[in-house]
Design a protein around this motif. Structure first.
Motif, PDB file in Angstrom:
ATOM      1  N   ASP A  12     -31.256  47.734  51.862  1.00 53.33           N
ATOM      2  CA  ASP A  12     -30.757  46.773  52.839  1.00 53.33           C
ATOM      3  C   ASP A  12     -29.796  47.505  53.771  1.00 53.33           C
ATOM      4  O   ASP A  12     -28.911  48.232  53.310  1.00 53.33           O
ATOM      5  N   GLU A  13     -29.972  47.321  55.092  1.00 52.31           N
ATOM      6  CA  GLU A  13     -29.217  48.104  56.056  1.00 52.31           C
ATOM      7  C   GLU A  13     -27.805  47.579  56.277  1.00 52.31           C
ATOM      8  O   GLU A  13     -26.987  48.260  56.901  1.00 52.31           O
ATOM      9  N   TYR A  14     -27.481  46.383  55.771  1.00 49.49           N
ATOM     10  CA  TYR A  14     -26.137  45.840  55.877  1.00 49.49           C
ATOM     11  C   TYR A  14     -25.339  46.019  54.582  1.00 49.49           C
ATOM     12  O   TYR A  14     -24.137  46.226  54.612  1.00 49.49           O
ATOM     13  N   PHE A  15     -26.024  45.902  53.442  1.00 48.52           N
ATOM     14  CA  PHE A  15     -25.317  45.849  52.154  1.00 48.52           C
ATOM     15  C   PHE A  15     -25.891  46.865  51.156  1.00 48.52           C
ATOM     16  O   PHE A  15     -27.111  47.024  51.052  1.00 48.52           O
ATOM     17  N   ARG A  16     -24.987  47.514  50.422  1.00 48.93           N
ATOM     18  CA  ARG A  16     -25.406  48.356  49.294  1.00 48.93           C
ATOM     19  C   ARG A  16     -25.808  47.485  48.116  1.00 48.93           C
ATOM     20  O   ARG A  16     -26.712  47.808  47.361  1.00 48.93           O
ATOM     21  N   SER A  17     -25.105  46.385  47.925  1.00 54.37           N
ATOM     22  CA  SER A  17     -25.404  45.399  46.894  1.00 54.37           C
ATOM     23  C   SER A  17     -24.963  44.055  47.448  1.00 54.37           C
ATOM     24  O   SER A  17     -24.450  43.966  48.557  1.00 54.37           O
ATOM     25  N   SER A  18     -25.152  43.006  46.684  1.00 51.89           N
ATOM     26  CA  SER A  18     -24.876  41.669  47.206  1.00 51.89           C
ATOM     27  C   SER A  18     -23.412  41.478  47.596  1.00 51.89           C
ATOM     28  O   SER A  18     -23.100  40.630  48.431  1.00 51.89           O
ATOM     29  N   ASP A  19     -22.504  42.271  47.021  1.00 52.37           N
ATOM     30  CA  ASP A  19     -21.084  42.096  47.328  1.00 52.37           C
ATOM     31  C   ASP A  19     -20.424  43.351  47.873  1.00 52.37           C
ATOM     32  O   ASP A  19     -19.203  43.445  47.933  1.00 52.37           O
ATOM     33  N   GLU A  20     -21.247  44.348  48.301  1.00 52.34           N
ATOM     34  CA  GLU A  20     -20.681  45.583  48.838  1.00 52.34           C
ATOM     35  C   GLU A  20     -21.352  45.950  50.159  1.00 52.34           C
ATOM     36  O   GLU A  20     -22.438  46.529  50.178  1.00 52.34           O
ATOM     37  N   PRO A  21     -20.728  45.629  51.299  1.00 51.56           N
ATOM     38  CA  PRO A  21     -21.303  45.999  52.593  1.00 51.56           C
ATOM     39  C   PRO A  21     -21.218  47.503  52.824  1.00 51.56           C
ATOM     40  O   PRO A  21     -20.340  48.182  52.276  1.00 51.56           O
ATOM     41  N   ARG A  22     -22.135  48.032  53.610  1.00 51.59           N
ATOM     42  CA  ARG A  22     -22.065  49.439  53.989  1.00 51.59           C
ATOM     43  C   ARG A  22     -20.854  49.637  54.899  1.00 51.59           C
ATOM     44  O   ARG A  22     -20.557  48.798  55.750  1.00 51.59           O
ATOM     45  N   ALA A  23     -20.187  50.762  54.751  1.00 51.57           N
ATOM     46  CA  ALA A  23     -18.911  50.986  55.434  1.00 51.57           C
ATOM     47  C   ALA A  23     -19.030  50.816  56.944  1.00 51.57           C
ATOM     48  O   ALA A  23     -18.183  50.184  57.576  1.00 51.57           O
ATOM     49  N   ALA A  24     -20.101  51.364  57.547  1.00 47.04           N
ATOM     50  CA  ALA A  24     -20.245  51.295  59.001  1.00 47.04           C
ATOM     51  C   ALA A  24     -20.506  49.876  59.498  1.00 47.04           C
ATOM     52  O   ALA A  24     -20.327  49.598  60.678  1.00 47.04           O
ATOM     53  N   LEU A  25     -20.909  48.979  58.596  1.00 45.86           N
ATOM     54  CA  LEU A  25     -21.226  47.606  58.994  1.00 45.86           C
ATOM     55  C   LEU A  25     -20.052  46.656  58.830  1.00 45.86           C
ATOM     56  O   LEU A  25     -20.106  45.512  59.314  1.00 45.86           O
ATOM     57  N   ARG A  26     -18.987  47.078  58.176  1.00 47.03           N
ATOM     58  CA  ARG A  26     -17.865  46.173  57.915  1.00 47.03           C
ATOM     59  C   ARG A  26     -17.248  45.588  59.184  1.00 47.03           C
ATOM     60  O   ARG A  26     -16.955  44.393  59.222  1.00 47.03           O
ATOM     61  N   PRO A  27     -17.060  46.395  60.251  1.00 50.74           N
ATOM     62  CA  PRO A  27     -16.500  45.794  61.469  1.00 50.74           C
ATOM     63  C   PRO A  27     -17.401  44.703  62.052  1.00 50.74           C
ATOM     64  O   PRO A  27     -16.908  43.665  62.503  1.00 50.74           O
ATOM     65  N   LEU A  28     -18.712  44.930  62.047  1.00 46.64           N
ATOM     66  CA  LEU A  28     -19.628  43.913  62.568  1.00 46.64           C
ATOM     67  C   LEU A  28     -19.604  42.664  61.690  1.00 46.64           C
ATOM     68  O   LEU A  28     -19.596  41.533  62.198  1.00 46.64           O
ATOM     69  N   LEU A  29     -19.564  42.860  60.380  1.00 49.16           N
ATOM     70  CA  LEU A  29     -19.506  41.710  59.479  1.00 49.16           C
ATOM     71  C   LEU A  29     -18.229  40.906  59.701  1.00 49.16           C
ATOM     72  O   LEU A  29     -18.238  39.669  59.625  1.00 49.16           O
TER      73      LEU A  29
END
Length: 486
Positions: A12-29
């Motif tokens: 998944d390009e947004y999340f590593r797991s259901s409760d862990e977003p990828r670091a580069a996506l955190r600002p967008l989230l």
């Protein structure tokens, strides 16, 4: 907003797991969270109205004058690709197209790659895209593929692969441009505080690429040749002509005489130097290809052979569009460039090979089978989702015409969150970057991300219920700094 979002297995390009977003996506989230799901849905509905007003539609194949016009479904959650990753993809795309261009020049010329047995002659000459009429032709600048759209996917581990080559009349660029326009208008807050590479220059790069193909004049006249208003991509044809400031013409608007192509106008005949054709080879010239064609221009290929007009893309490029020939592109890279491919193919079984066919028939329930002559998601079997009767039917088709089928593993295509019926859920995606090759090569920053909006579907084609979303190429360092700040 993403409390109930559950990524599928795979990448998944947004999340590593259901409760862990990828670091580069955190600002967008964080920006999406500030917007809120209710506002996201409201703006999403308004975006659909805007696209309809802009005329960003496509017509279902075969619908003719009876209708079938619809908006390409648009998803508001952007897809992000880091600059460093994108630069590697750019190099791989340019490398691949250089090898394909040399292959086309070779098979329509001296045929070294066929004589050396690297690509079997029968596989080329049995292709529906093979045009023996093009033997001996030398297109301007030696380029065959001027405008290409290569389909890329990420597999279950996040590795990029080439899924398909589109080299005749690749479509979708108008939606790629309009997606960004709609995003900037309807979701401006998502762009705040981050640098997204602009894509607005595509029409000017396209026009320059086309002008490059007419070195015999300082002021080449370029036209876009369309089959007409009932073509499924007519919106794109008219859109691109308008954006480039060139004439949109049909075959009846052009005439060949005195060794040139001319455009009829109220002021008389005007010379044409470059034709950006959006019709298939078979319909270009009834004197050379299909005699019953009403869409092309009689005598066009004679003028083309004399070097008095350029056609983009060159007729005959469809042989490299063939899904069977696709399997040989890595070997083309090694043969012509003496390099290893930067972007790998998806592993592919050729049903024309007895061993491959036996394996495919024994594992149909696990594989994706594609008819090499079909496009748009048609003529395809997705084994894990197919009924027993459908699998048996495809087995019979493969045995009857093995040359017409390839098979590939059922990839766990990467997923990106998408919005449907008020909910966020993971959808499979692919990516079609556009590569322009005149005197120089230029790759669009990002491309058309197509989305399989039907839950669980792997088919992204618009004709099969797919949609699209904006693709952002974002600066590596900026993304890291924002992630730390969050």
């Amino acid at each position: 907003m993403f409390t109930d979002y559950r990524p599928d297995k795979g990448y998944d390009e947004y999340f590593r797991s259901s409760d862990e977003p990828r670091a580069a996506l955190r600002p967008l989230l964080s920006s999406l969270g500030a917007l809120g799901l209710e506002e996201l849905n409201r703006n999403h509905a308004a975006a659909g109205v805007l696209l309809k007003r802009l005329g960003a539609t496509f017509r279902l194949n075969g619908s003719g004058s009876s209708g079938g016009e619809r908006i390409l479904p648009f998803d508001p959650l952007p897809r992000l690709i880091r600059t460093g990753e994108w630069q590697q993809l750019e190099r791989g795309l340019i490398q691949r197209l250089e090898a394909i261009d040399r292959f086309l020049a070779d098979v329509y010329g001296d045929q070294h790659i066929l004589n050396d047995g690297v690509v079997p002659r029968e596989d080329v000459e049995s292709s529906q895209g093979w045009r023996p009429q093009m033997r001996g032709f030398k297109p301007p600048l030696g380029r065959w593929c001027h405008i290409s759209g290569l389909d890329l996917v990420r597999d279950g581990s996040g590795t990029w692969r080439v899924l398909e080559d589109n080299l005749r009349c690749p479509s979708g660029v108008a939606y790629f441009l309009e997606n960004r326009r709609v995003m900037k208008r309807m979701f401006p807050s998502l762009f705040q505080g981050r640098t997204v590479q602009p894509i607005d220059a595509y029409p000017s790069h396209l026009l320059q690429t086309l002008r490059d193909l007419a070195p015999w004049t300082e002021h080449p006249r370029v036209v876009l040749l369309t089959p007409g208003v009932f073509n499924s991509a007519y919106f794109e044809h008219s859109y691109l002509a308008q954006q480039m400031g060139i004439q949109l013409v049909e075959g009846r608007d052009l005439v060949c005489q005195d060794g040139r192509v001319w455009m009829r106008s109220t002021g008389g005949l005007q010379p044409v130097d470059v034709i950006y054709r959006r019709i298939d080879d078979d319909f270009l010239d009834p004197a050379v290809f299909r005699a019953d064609s009403m869409l092309g221009v009689r005598g066009l290929m004679e003028v083309y052979a004399a070097g008095r007009v350029a056609i983009a893309n060159a007729p005959g490029t469809g042989v490299a569009d063939d899904k069977l020939i696709y399997a040989y592109v890595p070997e083309m890279v090694r043969y012509y460039l003496d390099e290893e491919p930067i972007i790998a193919n998806v592993p592919t079984y050729l049903c024309s090979r007895p061993d491959d066919q036996a394996y495919v028939l024994a594992h149909l329930g696990e594989l994706v089978v594609k008819a090499v002559s079909e496009a748009g998601g048609y003529g395809m079997l997705i084994g894990p989702h197919a009924a027993p009767g459908e699998i048996a039917e495809f087995a019979d088709k493969i045995k009857a015409d093995p040359r017409n089928f390839i098979a590939q593993p059922t990839l766990e295509l990467s997923t990106v969150p998408s919005l449907s019926e008020g909910e966020l859920y993971p959808c499979h995606v692919d990516l079609r970057p556009y590569v322009l090759r005149g005197k120089d090569a230029w790759v669009s920053p990002g491309g058309l991300t197509r989305v399989a909006l039907r839950r669980g579907s792997l088919v992204v084609n618009s004709s099969q219920g797919g949609g699209c979303k904006d693709t952002w190429i974002v600066d590596d360092q900026e993304a890291q700094q924002e992630a730390l700040a969050c």
